[in-house]
Motif scaffolding. Sequence first.
Motif, PDB file in Angstrom:
ATOM      1  N   UNK A 112       0.832  -1.208   0.000  1.00 34.52           N
ATOM      2  CA  UNK A 112       0.000   0.000   0.000  1.00 34.52           C
ATOM      3  C   UNK A 112       0.865   1.256   0.000  1.00 34.52           C
ATOM      4  N   UNK A 113       1.864   1.330   0.887  1.00 31.15           N
ATOM      5  CA  UNK A 113       2.703   2.524   0.987  1.00 31.15           C
ATOM      6  C   UNK A 113       3.921   2.493   0.063  1.00 31.15           C
ATOM      7  N   UNK A 114       4.143   1.375  -0.612  1.00 35.12           N
ATOM      8  CA  UNK A 114       5.252   1.232  -1.574  1.00 35.12           C
ATOM      9  C   UNK A 114       6.633   1.428  -0.953  1.00 35.12           C
ATOM     10  N   UNK A 115       6.795   1.065   0.319  1.00 41.64           N
ATOM     11  CA  UNK A 115       8.114   1.098   0.935  1.00 41.64           C
ATOM     12  C   UNK A 115       8.833  -0.209   0.586  1.00 41.64           C
ATOM     13  N   UNK A 116      10.112  -0.113   0.302  1.00 37.17           N
ATOM     14  CA  UNK A 116      10.888  -1.296  -0.071  1.00 37.17           C
ATOM     15  C   UNK A 116      11.353  -2.006   1.196  1.00 37.17           C
ATOM     16  N   UNK A 117      11.051  -3.305   1.275  1.00 37.47           N
ATOM     17  CA  UNK A 117      11.507  -4.080   2.428  1.00 37.47           C
ATOM     18  C   UNK A 117      13.010  -4.275   2.338  1.00 37.47           C
ATOM     19  N   UNK A 118      13.644  -4.241   3.486  1.00 37.20           N
ATOM     20  CA  UNK A 118      15.078  -4.450   3.552  1.00 37.20           C
ATOM     21  C   UNK A 118      15.374  -5.724   4.341  1.00 37.20           C
ATOM     22  N   UNK A 119      16.486  -6.312   4.069  1.00 35.00           N
ATOM     23  CA  UNK A 119      16.909  -7.534   4.748  1.00 35.00           C
ATOM     24  C   UNK A 119      17.315  -7.211   6.176  1.00 35.00           C
ATOM     25  N   UNK A 120      16.738  -7.931   7.129  1.00 38.47           N
ATOM     26  CA  UNK A 120      17.147  -7.766   8.519  1.00 38.47           C
ATOM     27  C   UNK A 120      18.493  -8.457   8.737  1.00 38.47           C
ATOM     28  N   UNK A 121      19.284  -7.972   9.685  1.00 40.24           N
ATOM     29  CA  UNK A 121      20.528  -8.674  10.010  1.00 40.24           C
ATOM     30  C   UNK A 121      20.238 -10.117  10.437  1.00 40.24           C
ATOM     31  N   UNK A 122      21.092 -11.015  10.035  1.00 42.11           N
ATOM     32  CA  UNK A 122      20.886 -12.449  10.292  1.00 42.11           C
ATOM     33  C   UNK A 122      20.596 -12.724  11.762  1.00 42.11           C
ATOM     34  N   UNK A 123      21.310 -12.078  12.660  1.00 44.06           N
ATOM     35  CA  UNK A 123      21.152 -12.342  14.092  1.00 44.06           C
ATOM     36  C   UNK A 123      19.818 -11.845  14.642  1.00 44.06           C
ATOM     37  N   UNK A 124      19.089 -11.032  13.893  1.00 46.88           N
ATOM     38  CA  UNK A 124      17.800 -10.510  14.357  1.00 46.88           C
ATOM     39  C   UNK A 124      16.596 -11.187  13.698  1.00 46.88           C
ATOM     40  N   UNK A 125      16.828 -11.979  12.669  1.00 49.49           N
ATOM     41  CA  UNK A 125      15.728 -12.599  11.923  1.00 49.49           C
ATOM     42  C   UNK A 125      14.868 -13.513  12.780  1.00 49.49           C
ATOM     43  N   UNK A 126      15.461 -14.233  13.700  1.00 48.92           N
ATOM     44  CA  UNK A 126      14.704 -15.192  14.514  1.00 48.92           C
ATOM     45  C   UNK A 126      13.643 -14.516  15.382  1.00 48.92           C
ATOM     46  N   UNK A 127      13.817 -13.230  15.667  1.00 47.73           N
ATOM     47  CA  UNK A 127      12.856 -12.503  16.490  1.00 47.73           C
ATOM     48  C   UNK A 127      11.609 -12.063  15.749  1.00 47.73           C
ATOM     49  N   UNK A 128      11.547 -12.306  14.440  1.00 50.36           N
ATOM     50  CA  UNK A 128      10.387 -11.919  13.653  1.00 50.36           C
ATOM     51  C   UNK A 128      10.414 -10.450  13.285  1.00 50.36           C
ATOM     52  N   UNK A 129       9.313  -9.987  12.716  1.00 48.74           N
ATOM     53  CA  UNK A 129       9.201  -8.606  12.279  1.00 48.74           C
ATOM     54  C   UNK A 129       9.789  -8.402  10.899  1.00 48.74           C
ATOM     55  N   UNK A 130       9.749  -7.159  10.436  1.00 51.27           N
ATOM     56  CA  UNK A 130      10.294  -6.805   9.133  1.00 51.27           C
ATOM     57  C   UNK A 130      10.660  -5.325   9.124  1.00 51.27           C
ATOM     58  N   UNK A 131      11.581  -4.980   8.242  1.00 49.54           N
ATOM     59  CA  UNK A 131      12.106  -3.617   8.159  1.00 49.54           C
ATOM     60  C   UNK A 131      11.870  -3.069   6.757  1.00 49.54           C
ATOM     61  N   UNK A 132      11.665  -1.740   6.686  1.00 51.05           N
ATOM     62  CA  UNK A 132      11.407  -1.080   5.412  1.00 51.05           C
ATOM     63  C   UNK A 132      12.232   0.196   5.288  1.00 51.05           C
ATOM     64  N   UNK A 133      12.664   0.499   4.053  1.00 54.56           N
ATOM     65  CA  UNK A 133      13.296   1.783   3.756  1.00 54.56           C
ATOM     66  C   UNK A 133      12.201   2.831   3.677  1.00 54.56           C
ATOM     67  N   UNK A 134      12.482   4.007   4.215  1.00 56.98           N
ATOM     68  CA  UNK A 134      11.550   5.145   4.141  1.00 56.98           C
ATOM     69  C   UNK A 134      12.398   6.384   3.877  1.00 56.98           C
ATOM     70  N   UNK A 135      12.645   6.667   2.608  1.00 55.89           N
ATOM     71  CA  UNK A 135      13.582   7.736   2.262  1.00 55.89           C
ATOM     72  C   UNK A 135      14.964   7.344   2.758  1.00 55.89           C
ATOM     73  N   UNK A 136      15.615   8.234   3.505  1.00 54.38           N
ATOM     74  CA  UNK A 136      16.935   7.928   4.046  1.00 54.38           C
ATOM     75  C   UNK A 136      16.848   7.312   5.447  1.00 54.38           C
ATOM     76  N   UNK A 137      15.646   6.968   5.866  1.00 55.54           N
ATOM     77  CA  UNK A 137      15.417   6.394   7.191  1.00 55.54           C
ATOM     78  C   UNK A 137      14.834   4.994   7.047  1.00 55.54           C
ATOM     79  N   UNK A 138      14.526   4.394   8.175  1.00 55.48           N
ATOM     80  CA  UNK A 138      13.960   3.043   8.175  1.00 55.48           C
ATOM     81  C   UNK A 138      12.771   2.988   9.121  1.00 55.48           C
ATOM     82  N   UNK A 139      11.819   2.126   8.785  1.00 56.64           N
ATOM     83  CA  UNK A 139      10.723   1.790   9.690  1.00 56.64           C
ATOM     84  C   UNK A 139      10.867   0.312  10.003  1.00 56.64           C
ATOM     85  N   UNK A 140      10.976  -0.006  11.281  1.00 51.76           N
ATOM     86  CA  UNK A 140      11.108  -1.383  11.727  1.00 51.76           C
ATOM     87  C   UNK A 140       9.790  -1.810  12.363  1.00 51.76           C
ATOM     88  N   UNK A 141       9.273  -2.936  11.934  1.00 55.66           N
ATOM     89  CA  UNK A 141       8.084  -3.509  12.544  1.00 55.66           C
ATOM     90  C   UNK A 141       8.557  -4.675  13.392  1.00 55.66           C
TER      91      UNK A 141
END
Length: 122
Positions: A30-59
């Motif tokens: 919907x918002x057309x934010x590009x998902x970014x790869x989470x660091x390997x050590x954080x993947x097990x905790x779930x969630x997802x990260x997105x680029x937002x301009x020069x910043x990031x939104x972490x869910x």
Amino acid sequence: MGFEMIGIDHVQLAAPKGSEDEARKFYGEVLSLKEMEKPEKLKAGGGCWFHCGSHEIHIGVENEFSPALKAHPGIVVKNIEEVRRTLEENGYKVQEDTRIEDRKRIFVNDPFGNRVEFLEYY
């Protein structure tokens, strides 16, 4: 003072455990934010990260989830009316706030009830 604040790297919002697909639909599709790869050590905790301009939104996912009703990210956009149209076409209720004179602002709740602000400067 021996330090300097440089800026904001990211904003983290919470979501219920197992809701990554809903987050990807709202933030990614919907918002057309590009998902970014989470660091390997954080993947097990779930969630997802997105680029937002020069910043990031972490869910981040929480077992005892409660949405942020007042605290929120303020995302600067170009063509806020198109953002509004896209949100409304996807079934999201948009609220407008005109209390700040030099910018147009709208608010929406993400699929988890977190408040998200979009603003465009005049």
